[in-house]
Design an enzyme around this catalytic site. Structure first.
Site, PDB file in Angstrom:
ATOM      1  N   ASP A  79     -25.554 -29.243  22.513  1.00 44.52           N
ATOM      2  CA  ASP A  79     -24.141 -29.489  22.815  1.00 44.52           C
ATOM      3  C   ASP A  79     -23.929 -30.996  22.960  1.00 44.52           C
ATOM      4  O   ASP A  79     -24.715 -31.684  23.626  1.00 44.52           O
ATOM      5  CB  ASP A  79     -23.797 -28.762  24.127  1.00 44.52           C
ATOM      6  CG  ASP A  79     -22.315 -28.738  24.401  1.00 44.52           C
ATOM      7  OD1 ASP A  79     -21.697 -27.663  24.256  1.00 44.52           O
ATOM      8  OD2 ASP A  79     -21.763 -29.798  24.783  1.00 44.52           O
ATOM      9  N   ILE A  80     -22.860 -31.493  22.341  1.00 43.82           N
ATOM     10  CA  ILE A  80     -22.576 -32.938  22.433  1.00 43.82           C
ATOM     11  C   ILE A  80     -22.058 -33.246  23.841  1.00 43.82           C
ATOM     12  O   ILE A  80     -21.196 -32.525  24.361  1.00 43.82           O
ATOM     13  CB  ILE A  80     -21.544 -33.374  21.368  1.00 43.82           C
ATOM     14  CG1 ILE A  80     -22.015 -32.976  19.966  1.00 43.82           C
ATOM     15  CG2 ILE A  80     -21.287 -34.873  21.452  1.00 43.82           C
ATOM     16  CD1 ILE A  80     -21.007 -33.264  18.862  1.00 43.82           C
TER      17      ILE A  80
ATOM     18  N   GLU B 103     -18.203 -27.914  19.959  1.00 43.16           N
ATOM     19  CA  GLU B 103     -19.181 -29.013  19.854  1.00 43.16           C
ATOM     20  C   GLU B 103     -20.568 -28.489  20.192  1.00 43.16           C
ATOM     21  O   GLU B 103     -21.396 -29.203  20.732  1.00 43.16           O
ATOM     22  CB  GLU B 103     -18.794 -30.213  20.739  1.00 43.16           C
ATOM     23  CG  GLU B 103     -17.816 -29.932  21.843  1.00 43.16           C
ATOM     24  CD  GLU B 103     -18.460 -29.325  23.087  1.00 43.16           C
ATOM     25  OE1 GLU B 103     -18.414 -28.076  23.194  1.00 43.16           O
ATOM     26  OE2 GLU B 103     -18.979 -30.061  23.926  1.00 43.16           O
TER      27      GLU B 103
HETATM   28  N1  LIG Z   1     -12.198 -33.062  17.005  1.00 43.43           N
HETATM   29  C1  LIG Z   1     -12.514 -31.822  17.358  1.00 43.43           C
HETATM   30  N2  LIG Z   1     -12.627 -31.497  18.662  1.00 43.43           N
HETATM   31  C2  LIG Z   1     -12.991 -30.257  18.992  1.00 43.43           C
HETATM   32  C3  LIG Z   1     -13.238 -29.249  18.033  1.00 43.43           C
HETATM   33  N3  LIG Z   1     -13.591 -28.107  18.686  1.00 43.43           N
HETATM   34  C4  LIG Z   1     -13.546 -28.377  19.992  1.00 43.43           C
HETATM   35  N4  LIG Z   1     -13.197 -29.669  20.195  1.00 43.43           N
HETATM   36  C5  LIG Z   1     -13.037 -30.392  21.457  1.00 43.43           C
HETATM   37  O1  LIG Z   1     -14.263 -30.453  22.148  1.00 43.43           O
HETATM   38  C6  LIG Z   1     -13.990 -30.791  23.497  1.00 43.43           C
HETATM   39  C7  LIG Z   1     -14.980 -30.081  24.388  1.00 43.43           C
HETATM   40  O2  LIG Z   1     -14.756 -30.525  25.669  1.00 43.43           O
HETATM   41  P1  LIG Z   1     -15.557 -29.996  26.928  1.00 43.43           P
HETATM   42  O3  LIG Z   1     -15.814 -28.522  26.800  1.00 43.43           O
HETATM   43  O4  LIG Z   1     -14.821 -30.475  28.139  1.00 43.43           O
HETATM   44  O5  LIG Z   1     -16.970 -30.651  26.818  1.00 43.43           O
HETATM   45  P2  LIG Z   1     -17.436 -32.149  26.817  1.00 43.43           P
HETATM   46  O6  LIG Z   1     -16.321 -33.129  26.948  1.00 43.43           O
HETATM   47  O7  LIG Z   1     -18.337 -32.318  25.634  1.00 43.43           O
HETATM   48  O8  LIG Z   1     -18.288 -32.212  28.150  1.00 43.43           O
HETATM   49  P3  LIG Z   1     -19.739 -31.621  28.404  1.00 43.43           P
HETATM   50  O9  LIG Z   1     -20.014 -30.559  27.375  1.00 43.43           O
HETATM   51  O10 LIG Z   1     -19.644 -31.039  29.777  1.00 43.43           O
HETATM   52  O11 LIG Z   1     -20.686 -32.765  28.321  1.00 43.43           O
HETATM   53  C8  LIG Z   1     -12.531 -30.389  23.755  1.00 43.43           C
HETATM   54  O12 LIG Z   1     -11.787 -31.566  23.945  1.00 43.43           O
HETATM   55  C9  LIG Z   1     -12.114 -29.705  22.453  1.00 43.43           C
HETATM   56  O13 LIG Z   1     -10.764 -29.955  22.141  1.00 43.43           O
HETATM   57  C10 LIG Z   1     -13.095 -29.619  16.648  1.00 43.43           C
HETATM   58  O14 LIG Z   1     -13.297 -28.820  15.727  1.00 43.43           O
HETATM   59  N5  LIG Z   1     -12.738 -30.904  16.360  1.00 43.43           N
END
Ligand SMILES: Nc1nc2c(ncn2[C@@H]2O[C@H](COP(=O)(O)OP(=O)(O)OP(=O)(O)O)[C@@H](O)[C@H]2O)c(=O)[nH]1
Length: 217
Positions: free
Chosen positions: A80-81, A123
């Site tokens: 996970d990013i 992500e």
């Molecule tokens: N650009 C883009 N963003 C995405 C996509 N799918 C999900 N996201 C974004 O991924 C983000 C995930 O955020 P969080 O679940 O808070 O996770 P995070 O910021 O990586 O924090 P941690 O996982 O806790 O380190 C959200 O802002 C979603 O909108 C996509 O296909 N494209």
């Protein structure tokens, strides 16, 4: 001068008729097989990264798990990013999409010949290593983590540094299902997130926030 005799003409016409009839019979099957293949590809792949999607991944993983006997282990890495939301918030959704492609490229480069790779959530990525030990899987996850953080991803002149967390699990004779294996990898990923991110966890104590070992090369 026309030197084709009537019997020759009839043979040529007969051949044309046979070819046309064969083509008319076979073509719909070819077109439909191709359409079926395209539909199946669409249903099982993520259009942004071209990796398998969760449906394609779980279908392959379940099949492999059921086919393997108890001595053949299957390892899974859930990746996970870290703080991915910040990339979207600071640079825009398109930058986020490019970052997802960039991470996917790392997965393809490292695993295209040795493992099955997928984007299973926004992500979140999954890597399936057949006939792999826990040690090999943990080393592979660690290499991937280091590769991703080694250089920034460039978005229109902006250097964006990405970090990832990973949870690793490997099946053994007591593993009841692929789902139970996945639950362990997910739990390890959760511990990685809760204990600071940018790390690989493959073994955790019962206390979910105290991990026993992290790998460092
Ligand atoms: N650009 C883009 N963003 C995405 C996509 N799918 C999900 N996201 C974004 O991924 C983000 C995930 O955020 P969080 O679940 O808070 O996770 P995070 O910021 O990586 O924090 P941690 O996982 O806790 O380190 C959200 O802002 C979603 O909108 C996509 O296909 N494209």
């Amino acid at each position: 001068m026309n030197i084709t005799t009537e019997p020759q003409l009839q043979i040529i016409l007969a051949i044309h008729l046979i070819l046309a009839t064969t083509a008319a019979l076979i073509l719909p099957f070819l077109v439909s097989a191709n359409a079926e293949h395209n539909l199946s590809t669409l249903a099982n792949h993520d259009p942004l990264t071209q990796l398998l999607n969760s449906r394609g991944f779980y279908s392959i993983a379940n099949n492999l798990f059921n086919k393997n006997n108890s001595e053949q282990s299957l390892a899974v890495i859930m990746l996970d990013i870290d703080f991915f939301k910040r990339v979207n918030d600071e640079f825009g959704h398109d930058a986020g999409d490019e970052a997802l492609k960039w991470v996917s490229q790392h997965l393809k480069e490292l695993f295209s010949k040795t493992a099955i790779t997928a984007r299973v959530g926004g992500e979140e990525f999954a890597i399936l290593l057949n006939h792999s030990s826990l040690n090999d899987a943990q080393l592979a996850a660690e290499k991937l983590r280091k590769n991703i953080k080694q250089y920034p991803f460039n978005y229109y002149g902006n250097a964006i540094y990405l970090r990832v967390s990973a949870g690793v699990a490997c099946s053994n004779a007591n593993t009841a299902s692929f789902k139970s294996l996945l639950n362990i990898a997910d739990k390890h990923l959760y511990v990685a997130k809760k204990t600071g991110r940018d790390k690989v966890i493959y073994n955790s104590e019962l206390n979910p926030f105290v991990h026993k070992q992290t790998v460092s090369i």
